[in-house]
Design a protein around this motif. Structure first.
Motif, PDB file in Angstrom:
ATOM      1  N   UNK A 104       4.966   1.220   7.499  1.00 24.84           N
ATOM      2  CA  UNK A 104       5.498   2.378   6.801  1.00 24.84           C
ATOM      3  C   UNK A 104       5.144   2.510   5.283  1.00 24.84           C
ATOM      4  N   UNK A 105       4.907   1.173   4.689  1.00 23.99           N
ATOM      5  CA  UNK A 105       4.701   1.053   3.386  1.00 23.99           C
ATOM      6  C   UNK A 105       3.286   1.867   2.951  1.00 23.99           C
ATOM      7  N   UNK A 106       3.276   2.256   1.496  1.00 25.45           N
ATOM      8  CA  UNK A 106       2.032   3.019   1.266  1.00 25.45           C
ATOM      9  C   UNK A 106       1.990   2.638  -0.322  1.00 25.45           C
ATOM     10  N   UNK A 107       0.776   2.189  -0.712  1.00 24.11           N
ATOM     11  CA  UNK A 107       0.253   2.064  -2.176  1.00 24.11           C
ATOM     12  C   UNK A 107      -0.748   3.180  -2.367  1.00 24.11           C
ATOM     13  N   UNK A 108      -0.391   3.829  -3.474  1.00 25.85           N
ATOM     14  CA  UNK A 108      -1.375   5.246  -3.796  1.00 25.85           C
ATOM     15  C   UNK A 108      -2.464   4.942  -4.663  1.00 25.85           C
ATOM     16  N   UNK A 109      -3.088   3.335  -4.423  1.00 30.69           N
ATOM     17  CA  UNK A 109      -4.177   3.058  -5.570  1.00 30.69           C
ATOM     18  C   UNK A 109      -5.558   3.884  -4.869  1.00 30.69           C
ATOM     19  N   UNK A 110      -5.629   3.438  -3.623  1.00 28.16           N
ATOM     20  CA  UNK A 110      -6.862   4.407  -3.207  1.00 28.16           C
ATOM     21  C   UNK A 110      -6.370   4.855  -1.562  1.00 28.16           C
ATOM     22  N   UNK A 111      -6.703   6.031  -1.467  1.00 25.42           N
ATOM     23  CA  UNK A 111      -6.034   6.546   0.050  1.00 25.42           C
ATOM     24  C   UNK A 111      -6.636   7.655   0.563  1.00 25.42           C
ATOM     25  N   UNK A 112      -6.704   8.005   1.842  1.00 26.22           N
ATOM     26  CA  UNK A 112      -7.136   9.396   2.396  1.00 26.22           C
ATOM     27  C   UNK A 112      -6.045   9.919   3.215  1.00 26.22           C
ATOM     28  N   UNK A 113      -6.368  11.193   3.459  1.00 25.21           N
ATOM     29  CA  UNK A 113      -5.327  11.856   4.189  1.00 25.21           C
ATOM     30  C   UNK A 113      -5.855  13.406   4.979  1.00 25.21           C
TER      31      UNK A 113
END
Length: 308
Positions: free
Chosen positions: A153-162
């Protein structure tokens, strides 16, 4: 090829390193790079913002570069929303990176592979590129976890895609009370979020920029998950005292060296991932406690300054 958006403010040297790290990816030359340059928060920051914007105009090596210069200061949460909505009206999916997150040369390949693999999985909201290296090594690799990715459920917004349709569904608001009513015990919620939702009271304040906590809360509430690599593709260099939060964690929390596999094994086994939640939570908590102990006097001084 999915576009990349780089979120920036006033840290020129950090941004240069991030751009160079992206250019080391084989897919960079086939990718369009958007740069979201936030407006100056005050007159002191304006020359730094302008220096960043001058540099952005010199960048080559990507298929195309488009700089979006925000006239006013949006801060992180609103800037992400503005760019996310714009990109979601143009593309099926997109990739994001912050101006203090160094990308491994395999970052873009991993993001494209993962976005393709989980495109039709309704449970997976987004793709993380960061990994808690030390925590995952102790909680997963040493315990013989069989795959190269895990769900949380956790999320870190350093590098991501959606994917754009999933982006449009996210509600970035949190209640200011009864946060977890009907969602389970507080312990189970902290366990599932690997401790990220321990910041729920701070994140729920209107002035908070912790939009990643909002996203974590959304996933918990709507029974969604984020994909995490067991071995990361992002090394954060921003917690050196220069960023929004002002913390100097050095390498104690986010700055671990990364060494991902070139070929990884994906899985759809969400149930197996849940069995590792507590092991991950415990290791991540140990990292955070150590980091905040080291920043105790910095945090105390900041709080006194706000009161005065």
């Amino acid at each position: 090829m999915y576009p990349i958006v780089l979120f920036t403010y006033n840290r020129l040297e950090h941004a240069k390193q991030v751009v160079d790290s992206l250019l080391a990816n084989a897919l960079a030359k086939e990718s369009k790079l958007y740069i979201c340059s936030d407006g100056a928060r005050n007159e002191e920051d304006r020359p730094k913002v302008e220096a960043c914007r001058a540099y952005f105009k010199t960048i080559t090596g990507f298929k195309e570069v488009e700089v979006v210069e925000l006239a006013e200061n949006h801060n992180v949460k609103r800037a992400v929303k503005v760019m996310g909505d714009m990109l979601s009206d143009k593309y099926e999916a997109w990739i994001a990176i912050e101006d203090d997150a160094l990308a491994h040369p395999l970052f873009l390949q991993f993001m494209h592979d993962a976005l393709a693999y989980y495109k039709d999985n309704d449970k997976v909201l987004l793709i993380n590129a960061y990994a808690h290296e030390r925590a995952f090594r102790k909680a997963l690799i040493k315990k013989k976890y069989p795959y190269d990715v895990i769900f949380g459920v956790a999320f870190h917004c350093f590098g991501w895609g959606i994917w754009s349709d999933k982006w449009k569904a996210i509600d970035f608001h949190m209640p200011e009370q009864d946060y977890f009513k009907g969602l389970g015990s507080t312990f189970s919620i902290f366990n599932r979020s690997w401790g990220h939702l321990m910041s729920h009271k701070v994140a729920s304040k209107p002035s908070s920029e912790l939009w990643d906590i909002h996203t974590t809360y959304y996933m918990l509430k709507h029974d969604k998950v984020a994909l995490w690599p067991v071995r990361g593709y992002i090394r954060n260099i921003g917690f050196d005292g220069t960023g929004l939060h002002g913390y100097d964690f050095a390498d104690s929390v986010f700055g671990e060296e990364v060494n991902p596999k070139e070929r990884i094994t994906f899985t759809d086994d969400l149930a197996l991932s849940r069995k590792y939640d507590f092991a991950i939570y415990s290791q991540v908590a140990i990292k955070w406690v150590g980091a905040f102990v080291g920043n105790f006097f910095t945090i105390l001084f900041r709080r006194k300054k706000k009161r005065s």
